[in-house]
Design a protein around this motif. Structure first.
Motif, PDB file in Angstrom:
ATOM      1  N   TYR A 280      -2.727  -1.741  -3.249  1.00 55.19           N
ATOM      2  CA  TYR A 280      -3.932  -0.995  -2.895  1.00 55.19           C
ATOM      3  C   TYR A 280      -3.575   0.442  -2.559  1.00 55.19           C
ATOM      4  O   TYR A 280      -2.481   0.714  -2.051  1.00 55.19           O
ATOM      5  CB  TYR A 280      -4.592  -1.638  -1.663  1.00 55.19           C
ATOM      6  CG  TYR A 280      -6.021  -2.042  -1.920  1.00 55.19           C
ATOM      7  CD1 TYR A 280      -6.319  -3.269  -2.497  1.00 55.19           C
ATOM      8  CD2 TYR A 280      -7.071  -1.172  -1.612  1.00 55.19           C
ATOM      9  CE1 TYR A 280      -7.626  -3.622  -2.755  1.00 55.19           C
ATOM     10  CE2 TYR A 280      -8.394  -1.523  -1.860  1.00 55.19           C
ATOM     11  CZ  TYR A 280      -8.657  -2.752  -2.445  1.00 55.19           C
ATOM     12  OH  TYR A 280      -9.955  -3.099  -2.713  1.00 55.19           O
ATOM     13  N   ALA A 281      -4.501   1.345  -2.813  1.00 54.75           N
ATOM     14  CA  ALA A 281      -4.328   2.710  -2.310  1.00 54.75           C
ATOM     15  C   ALA A 281      -4.535   2.629  -0.800  1.00 54.75           C
ATOM     16  O   ALA A 281      -5.563   2.100  -0.340  1.00 54.75           O
ATOM     17  CB  ALA A 281      -5.352   3.627  -2.951  1.00 54.75           C
TER      18      ALA A 281
ATOM     19  N   TYR B 208       1.090   4.865  -4.680  1.00 55.26           N
ATOM     20  CA  TYR B 208       0.020   3.896  -4.932  1.00 55.26           C
ATOM     21  C   TYR B 208       0.362   3.063  -6.188  1.00 55.26           C
ATOM     22  O   TYR B 208       0.469   1.830  -6.100  1.00 55.26           O
ATOM     23  CB  TYR B 208      -1.325   4.625  -5.012  1.00 55.26           C
ATOM     24  CG  TYR B 208      -2.417   3.843  -5.675  1.00 55.26           C
ATOM     25  CD1 TYR B 208      -2.634   2.501  -5.343  1.00 55.26           C
ATOM     26  CD2 TYR B 208      -3.239   4.426  -6.632  1.00 55.26           C
ATOM     27  CE1 TYR B 208      -3.633   1.770  -5.970  1.00 55.26           C
ATOM     28  CE2 TYR B 208      -4.231   3.705  -7.263  1.00 55.26           C
ATOM     29  CZ  TYR B 208      -4.420   2.381  -6.932  1.00 55.26           C
ATOM     30  OH  TYR B 208      -5.394   1.656  -7.560  1.00 55.26           O
ATOM     31  N   PRO B 209       0.598   3.701  -7.355  1.00 58.35           N
ATOM     32  CA  PRO B 209       1.007   2.848  -8.493  1.00 58.35           C
ATOM     33  C   PRO B 209       2.342   2.147  -8.279  1.00 58.35           C
ATOM     34  O   PRO B 209       2.540   1.042  -8.791  1.00 58.35           O
ATOM     35  CB  PRO B 209       1.070   3.814  -9.680  1.00 58.35           C
ATOM     36  CG  PRO B 209       1.030   5.183  -9.123  1.00 58.35           C
ATOM     37  CD  PRO B 209       0.345   5.103  -7.795  1.00 58.35           C
ATOM     38  N   VAL B 210       3.245   2.770  -7.523  1.00 60.74           N
ATOM     39  CA  VAL B 210       4.506   2.064  -7.225  1.00 60.74           C
ATOM     40  C   VAL B 210       4.181   0.780  -6.448  1.00 60.74           C
ATOM     41  O   VAL B 210       4.770  -0.287  -6.676  1.00 60.74           O
ATOM     42  CB  VAL B 210       5.478   2.974  -6.431  1.00 60.74           C
ATOM     43  CG1 VAL B 210       6.688   2.179  -5.934  1.00 60.74           C
ATOM     44  CG2 VAL B 210       5.943   4.145  -7.292  1.00 60.74           C
ATOM     45  N   SER B 211       3.195   0.856  -5.548  1.00 64.43           N
ATOM     46  CA  SER B 211       2.792  -0.338  -4.786  1.00 64.43           C
ATOM     47  C   SER B 211       2.113  -1.375  -5.674  1.00 64.43           C
ATOM     48  O   SER B 211       2.281  -2.584  -5.481  1.00 64.43           O
ATOM     49  CB  SER B 211       1.829   0.058  -3.659  1.00 64.43           C
ATOM     50  OG  SER B 211       2.472   0.944  -2.783  1.00 64.43           O
ATOM     51  N   LEU B 212       1.328  -0.899  -6.645  1.00 64.97           N
ATOM     52  CA  LEU B 212       0.712  -1.855  -7.587  1.00 64.97           C
ATOM     53  C   LEU B 212       1.801  -2.650  -8.294  1.00 64.97           C
ATOM     54  O   LEU B 212       1.702  -3.867  -8.473  1.00 64.97           O
ATOM     55  CB  LEU B 212      -0.120  -1.101  -8.640  1.00 64.97           C
ATOM     56  CG  LEU B 212      -1.394  -0.402  -8.179  1.00 64.97           C
ATOM     57  CD1 LEU B 212      -2.032   0.343  -9.348  1.00 64.97           C
ATOM     58  CD2 LEU B 212      -2.386  -1.412  -7.620  1.00 64.97           C
TER      59      LEU B 212
ATOM     60  N   LEU C 201      -8.008   0.778   1.966  1.00 61.52           N
ATOM     61  CA  LEU C 201      -8.033  -0.519   2.666  1.00 61.52           C
ATOM     62  C   LEU C 201      -9.236  -0.637   3.587  1.00 61.52           C
ATOM     63  O   LEU C 201      -9.841  -1.697   3.720  1.00 61.52           O
ATOM     64  CB  LEU C 201      -6.761  -0.697   3.497  1.00 61.52           C
ATOM     65  CG  LEU C 201      -5.522  -1.285   2.837  1.00 61.52           C
ATOM     66  CD1 LEU C 201      -4.503  -1.644   3.896  1.00 61.52           C
ATOM     67  CD2 LEU C 201      -5.846  -2.515   2.008  1.00 61.52           C
ATOM     68  N   LYS C 202      -9.572   0.461   4.227  1.00 66.45           N
ATOM     69  CA  LYS C 202     -10.667   0.385   5.200  1.00 66.45           C
ATOM     70  C   LYS C 202     -12.033   0.294   4.533  1.00 66.45           C
ATOM     71  O   LYS C 202     -13.048   0.112   5.202  1.00 66.45           O
ATOM     72  CB  LYS C 202     -10.609   1.549   6.177  1.00 66.45           C
ATOM     73  CG  LYS C 202     -10.559   2.931   5.572  1.00 66.45           C
ATOM     74  CD  LYS C 202     -10.460   3.952   6.695  1.00 66.45           C
ATOM     75  CE  LYS C 202      -9.862   5.282   6.315  1.00 66.45           C
ATOM     76  NZ  LYS C 202      -8.582   5.243   5.649  1.00 66.45           N
TER      77      LYS C 202
ATOM     78  N   VAL D 220       0.817  -1.207   0.000  1.00 65.81           N
ATOM     79  CA  VAL D 220       0.000   0.000   0.000  1.00 65.81           C
ATOM     80  C   VAL D 220       0.852   1.259   0.000  1.00 65.81           C
ATOM     81  O   VAL D 220       1.965   1.288   0.520  1.00 65.81           O
ATOM     82  CB  VAL D 220      -0.974   0.032   1.205  1.00 65.81           C
ATOM     83  CG1 VAL D 220      -1.914  -1.154   1.170  1.00 65.81           C
ATOM     84  CG2 VAL D 220      -0.232   0.090   2.529  1.00 65.81           C
ATOM     85  N   GLY D 221       0.287   2.303  -0.583  1.00 69.30           N
ATOM     86  CA  GLY D 221       0.934   3.610  -0.592  1.00 69.30           C
ATOM     87  C   GLY D 221      -0.099   4.644  -0.992  1.00 69.30           C
ATOM     88  O   GLY D 221      -1.233   4.302  -1.360  1.00 69.30           O
TER      89      GLY D 221
END
Ligand code: M6R
Length: 579
Positions: A468-469, A447-451, A473-474, A441-442
């Motif tokens: 995930y953004a 966020y795209p780096v985490s994808l 998550l929540k 997550v980021g």
């Protein structure tokens, strides 16, 4: 997705074909086969990998031959579905990459006409159609056959009674290499660069008659000239050079690749085209799509030109706006969905730009403009250095449009990436390798780096990993969190840091272990995560590189602990030339 190779010359064809198929194996590796010709056609084909079974085909005699390594689409991977496929008599052999979309109808008609099929593949119809059309030369029969075929193909055909190979191309890559008294054919030029750098790129609709010393090319019934180009890719770059895997080697090449690509993007005409557009629309698949998403964050931070990013496979369901510049990002330059989307954009009168790594690849023949990444051949199925090179192209575009805001990048990139390559990640690797599910997550550009990090992890470790953004998550995925679901969270200085720290606390409260990625000397982050991987201090552009490379290394080391087939993960292939 499959790889094909052909040879006509003075050498023992089987040796050249085995060598070629070994190099092509990254394009597909569930079965392989070779046909050679001397006083008849000799074929060996098998389920499995050429790299593990090469000796089974090495005894084939002849100085002409064709070979294939397969990524199954029609028919399970077994001996009978392996290529080459033959006609009823076995006198014609064909290897094919692509998909014949009207094969079912053709097969029914051929069976009704008395042809006997021995595989479940679409490709076999080509051999039977050539047999049906054979009335004079093999060239004429192939020419008649391609009139009936629909879909995409690069195929090589040979017959017992013909002294050469016929090569045909439609929407699937195929090149010829001109040696001294020998000619090579391949779906990928890296296969032949050890023999010659003199490469002819066939175009859609081309049919080439290939013998040891001559190529004659026809298109739409007319003879055409295709000039050979000297390709200066270093053939050695396609070898492992002491690293345990190509992926590791390619990760380590990234400082150089980023720098070289950054330095090479200086096409004023393209920059003017971008400046003059009403908007940019990036289309891409997989990692290339993630690079496009990162570009959007970078671009919209400093420019008024809106950027939209679409998965190429979904693009057809949207309406392109004329006036937009459509940018196709594709390492291989051969991804079928990306090329189809690009063509669709052109039908709506959009100008088009390709960003690719492969000289002369299909996408460069479709787009109005091309920018090349300077990554060199990438062999591992997982994209690493090509992704970094895509980022370099995008950084440089933003730089040109936003008053040189990344001018310092060329000096900084080596250092940042090299420092990350030295990081100790043992605790993080141990958490990841013991997990069945992971989140990455980021926020903001992370966020795209985490994808991308999650894609790398799932692709080569087979651990389910979801990008995930962090703020999302929540809204559902929290129900999946437990002590067995580690979360890799990016929390670097910048506009998303405060919110990220809150998100990490929320995750911790649900019992999930957190692997935090943040700058060195960050006690706030250190206090709340289970494992901290510190990256060097740098501006956000350097953080993007650092986190990207760190996640590649994390995936690589986790896959190594798990003993995965890192360069050739199950069920995958390097370039996806089917929709
Ligand atoms: O050649 P392309 O850049 O068009 O390939 C797109 C994807 O298939 C590719 O990025 C894929 O997602 C990678 N193997 C991921 O590591």
């Amino acid at each position: 997705m499959c790889g094909i190779v052909g040879y006509a010359g003075r050498r023992d064809a089987a040796g050249v074909l085995i060598d070629g198929l070994n190099k092509l194996e990254y394009r597909g590796y569930d079965s392989f086969g070779i046909a050679t010709s001397d006083d008849g056609i000799h074929i060996v084909k098998k389920q499995g990998r050429i790299s593990e079974n090469g000796s089974s085909v090495s005894g084939l005699t002849g100085h002409i031959g064709i070979g294939h390594t397969r990524w199954a689409t029609h028919g399970v991977p077994d001996d009978k579905n392996a290529h080459p496929h033959t006609c009823c008599t076995g006198d014609i052999a064909v290897v094919h990459n692509g998909i014949i979309s009207n094969y079912a109808k053709l097969k029914r008609e051929l069976i009704a006409g008395g042809h006997l099929f021995s595989s479940d593949t679409d490709s076999e119809v080509i051999a039977h159609l050539i047999e049906e059309n054979l009335n004079g030369s093999l060239l004429e029969a192939v020419n008649d056959t391609v009139q009936i075929l629909e879909g995409s193909y690069a195929f090589l055909a040979m017959s017992k009674d013909d002294p050469g190979i016929i090569a045909a191309r439609m929407e699937s890559p195929l090149v010829l290499g001109l040696g001294d008294g020998e000619i090579f054919a391949s779906s990928d030029m890296t296969t032949i660069l050890d023999y010659t750098q003199n490469i002819v790129f066939l175009e859609d609709g081309d049919i080439a008659s290939v013998s040891s010393d001559k190529i004659i090319i026809f298109n739409s019934g007319n003879q055409v000239e295709r000039a050979a180009e000297i390709v200066e890719w270093d053939a050695g770059a396609a070898r492992m050079g002491g690293f345990a895997h190509f992926m590791e080697k390619e990760i380590y090449e990234q400082p150089e690749v980023f720098f070289n690509t950054l330095a090479s993007v200086d096409d004023g005409e393209i920059i003017e085209e971008i400046k003059g557009s009403s908007g940019l629309r990036v289309i891409a698949c997989g990692s290339s799509y993630h690079a496009g998403l990162i570009f959007r964050y970078m671009m919209e931070e400093c420019s008024d030109i809106p950027v939209r990013v679409d998965l190429a496979s979904e693009f057809r369901y949207f309406r392109p706006v004329s006036g937009e510049l459509v940018i196709a990002v594709t390492q291989s330059g051969e991804t079928a969905d990306t090329i189809a989307a690009l063509k669709q954009a052109q039908m709506h009168n959009c100008r088009t730009l390709a960003i690719t790594n492969v000289l002369g690849s299909s996408v460069t023949r479709v787009a109005d403009y091309t920018l090349y990444m300077r990554a060199g051949p990438e062999i591992s199925v997982a994209a690493t250095k090509s992704f970094i090179a895509q980022l370099a192209v995008f950084f440089q575009i933003v730089n040109h449009l936003c008053d040189g805001r990344y001018n310092y990048m060329d000096k900084m990139c080596h250092q940042v990436i090299e420092e990350v390559l030295l990081l100790d990640m043992e605790d993080a690797v141990s958490l990841c390798s013991g997990a069945g599910n992971l989140f990455f997550v980021g926020r903001s550009v992370f966020y795209p780096v985490s994808l991308e990090g999650a894609l790398k992890m799932k692709e080569i470790t087979y651990i389910h990993a979801e990008g995930y953004a962090a703020g999302e998550l929540k809204h559902g995925p929290f129900s999946l969190l437990s002590k067995d679901t580690p979360v890799v969270a990016v929390c670097t200085p910048g506009n998303s840091r405060t919110a990220m720290l809150s998100n990490i606390r929320e995750i911790k409260t649900r019992g999930a272990p957190v692997i935090g990625i943040g700058e060195v000397d960050d006690p706030d982050l250190e206090d709340i995560v289970d494992v901290l991987i510190p990256i060097p201090k740098s501006p956000v552009s350097g953080q993007i590189l650092a986190v990207t490379v760190l996640m590649q290394v994390l995936a690589y080391r986790t896959a190594k602990v798990l003993g995965r087939d890192i360069d050739k993960p199950r069920n995958l292939a390097k370039s996806v030339t089917v929709e």
